[in-house]
Design a protein around this motif. Structure first.
Motif, short mmCIF file in Angstrom:
data_model
loop_
_atom_site.label_atom_id
_atom_site.label_comp_id
_atom_site.label_asym_id
_atom_site.label_seq_id
_atom_site.Cartn_x
_atom_site.Cartn_y
_atom_site.Cartn_z
N VAL A 81 36.74 49.94 48.20
CA VAL A 81 36.58 49.86 46.64
C VAL A 81 37.97 48.76 46.54
N LEU A 84 37.54 45.33 48.01
CA LEU A 84 36.70 44.54 46.96
C LEU A 84 37.35 44.01 45.70
N MET A 85 37.95 44.97 45.03
CA MET A 85 38.80 44.97 43.97
C MET A 85 39.81 43.59 44.10
N SER A 86 40.05 43.42 45.43
CA SER A 86 41.25 42.52 45.63
C SER A 86 40.49 41.04 45.65
N LEU A 87 39.29 40.89 45.63
CA LEU A 87 38.45 39.71 45.64
C LEU A 87 38.48 38.83 44.41
N ARG A 88 38.51 37.73 44.42
CA ARG A 88 38.55 36.99 43.32
C ARG A 88 37.37 37.14 42.50
N ASN A 89 37.39 37.41 41.29
CA ASN A 89 36.02 37.50 40.38
C ASN A 89 35.53 38.93 40.39
N VAL A 90 35.80 39.53 41.44
CA VAL A 90 35.27 41.02 41.26
C VAL A 90 36.03 41.49 39.91
N ILE A 91 34.90 41.88 38.96
CA ILE A 91 35.73 42.50 37.74
C ILE A 91 35.52 44.10 37.74
N GLY A 92 34.59 44.41 38.43
CA GLY A 92 34.35 45.96 38.46
C GLY A 92 33.59 46.28 39.76
N VAL A 93 33.93 47.59 40.29
CA VAL A 93 33.39 48.27 41.06
C VAL A 93 33.15 49.81 40.77
N VAL A 94 31.73 50.06 40.70
CA VAL A 94 31.33 51.38 40.51
C VAL A 94 30.80 52.12 41.78
N ILE A 105 30.61 43.77 40.61
CA ILE A 105 29.84 43.02 39.58
C ILE A 105 30.99 41.87 39.58
N LEU B 144 34.01 56.63 36.47
CA LEU B 144 34.22 55.28 35.84
C LEU B 144 34.48 54.15 36.87
N PRO B 145 34.16 52.99 36.63
CA PRO B 145 34.21 51.69 37.41
C PRO B 145 35.85 51.32 37.52
N ALA B 146 36.16 50.92 38.92
CA ALA B 146 37.53 50.36 39.10
C ALA B 146 37.33 48.93 38.36
N SER B 147 38.13 48.50 37.46
CA SER B 147 38.27 47.21 37.13
C SER B 147 39.31 46.48 37.05
N ASN B 148 39.45 45.16 37.36
CA ASN B 148 40.34 44.28 37.40
C ASN B 148 40.21 43.12 36.61
N TYR B 149 40.52 42.93 35.41
CA TYR B 149 40.16 41.76 34.81
C TYR B 149 41.11 40.60 35.26
N ASN B 151 41.43 39.73 37.96
CA ASN B 151 40.66 38.87 39.00
C ASN B 151 39.77 37.93 38.24
N LEU B 152 39.42 37.77 37.14
CA LEU B 152 38.80 37.03 36.39
C LEU B 152 39.37 35.38 36.57
N ASP B 153 38.57 34.69 36.99
CA ASP B 153 39.21 33.38 37.23
C ASP B 153 38.49 32.56 36.03
#
Lengths: 161, 159
Positions: A81, A84-94, A105, B144-149, B151-153
């Motif tokens: 997780v 994956l969360m460090s990859l560009r544009n990955v906004i969520g991992v569940v 996602i 709940l999902p891990a989220s990291n906005y 990261n959004l390009d």
């Protein structure tokens, strides 16, 4: 939580930017009272917060990809997780129970961006298999149907209180 | 798809701040971006007018809504099925979030919230009963999902 609390949530699901004055008007209450209720819900952890919603198409995205990731057995998911969360544009991992162990996602611009993500995902620790599907929805973080469903839910609950 | 709006670095930063917290004050944003509050307000209003910022989404705890389960539904249809027609039926199920056509492992996708496993089963069964559906795969969220906005390009075509 009482009826008024749910009705306030319902108004905020109609429009997350609605002012206390407008909410008060719609609910025949006073802005002061609405604010007090709102602050209490925030303090009690009912309301987590608000995220600005954006139209991803406007900045050049075509849709979103869902990566269904199967991991090797007996591994901790946390490491994958985090990668994956460090990859560009990955906004969520569940983490999921079902056909895969994790679902990630990310918004996509074209075929190459999907390929790139799949390649990188396959390099993540403990990943055994990556499947995917794409949708053309470009609402971020969620589309209108999210708010509509929760709005309806709040009204249903309020009507029983 | 080429972007219709090309963001500059300041707008990129403003949106990223708002993705963390849409209620951030103009003053706070101004401080972070090194511009005036009036300038922040103008930029946000312009981004709204351009349709980049579409509003704000409220997130509350799942239990508030008396829900316990969230799941993705991955739907496969029969080869000859009219996918558009199935999509219209799915859209009438107001308990489904973002029912959409999909390419890849599934033909259709939706998100569903449920009160408990019985309720989830009922909702999945309603989808399965539709004509033209071959299979519905359910991926239940185990947390709940891990989220990291961050990261959004927002400038995806600049690279």
């Amino acid at each position: 939580m009482d009826k008024l609390d749910y009705l306030i949530l319902s108004e905020l699901h109609k429009d997350g930017l609605m002012s206390f004055v407008d909410i008060a008007k719609n609910l025949h209450s006073t802005p002061c009272k609405i604010r007090r209720r709102y602050e209490k819900m925030k303090h009690d952890g009912v309301i987590y917060g608000f995220i600005t919603s954006i139209d991803l198409a406007k900045v050049g995205y075509e849709g979103k990809v869902f990566l269904l990731i199967t991991l090797a057995s007996n591994v901790k998911k946390a490491e994958t997780v985090a990668y994956l969360m460090s990859l560009r544009n990955v906004i969520g991992v569940v983490e999921t129970i079902g056909p895969s162990d994790l679902i990630a996602i990310a918004p996509i611009t074209d075929l190459a961006s999907i390929q790139d993500l799949i390649t990188k995902t396959k390099k993540a620790p403990n990943v055994q298999k990556v499947e995917f599907y794409c949708i053309s929805n470009v609402d971020f973080p969620m589309g209108r149907t999210f708010d509509e469903m929760l709005n309806k839910r709040c009204i249903d609950i309020a009507s029983k209180l | 798809m080429p972007p219709t709006v090309q963001l500059d670095q300041i707008n990129d930063k403003i949106i990223h701040l708002l993705l963390k917290d849409a209620q951030l004050s103009l003053h706070q944003i101004a401080k972070e971006c090194n511009i005036s509050s009036v300038s922040v307000l103008n930029r946000i209003n312009h981004l709204k007018k351009q349709g980049v910022i579409t509003g704000a989404t409220l997130f509350a705890s799942l239990s508030t809504y008396d829900f316990e389960i969230i799941a993705f539904l991955g739907i496969e249809t029969e080869n000859m099925a009219d996918v558009q027609e199935i999509l219209q039926f799915l859209k009438e199920y107001t308990f489904l979030i973002e029912p959409s056509l999909s390419i890849g492992k599934y033909d259709l996708h939706a998100l569903v919230y449920a009160k408990d496993f019985n309720n989830l089963n009922e909702r999945v069964a309603m989808v399965r009963r539709l004509t033209g559906i071959r299979k519905v795969e359910v991926s239940v969220w185990s947390g709940l999902p891990a989220s990291n906005y961050a990261n959004l390009d927002l400038l995806p075509n600049k690279r």
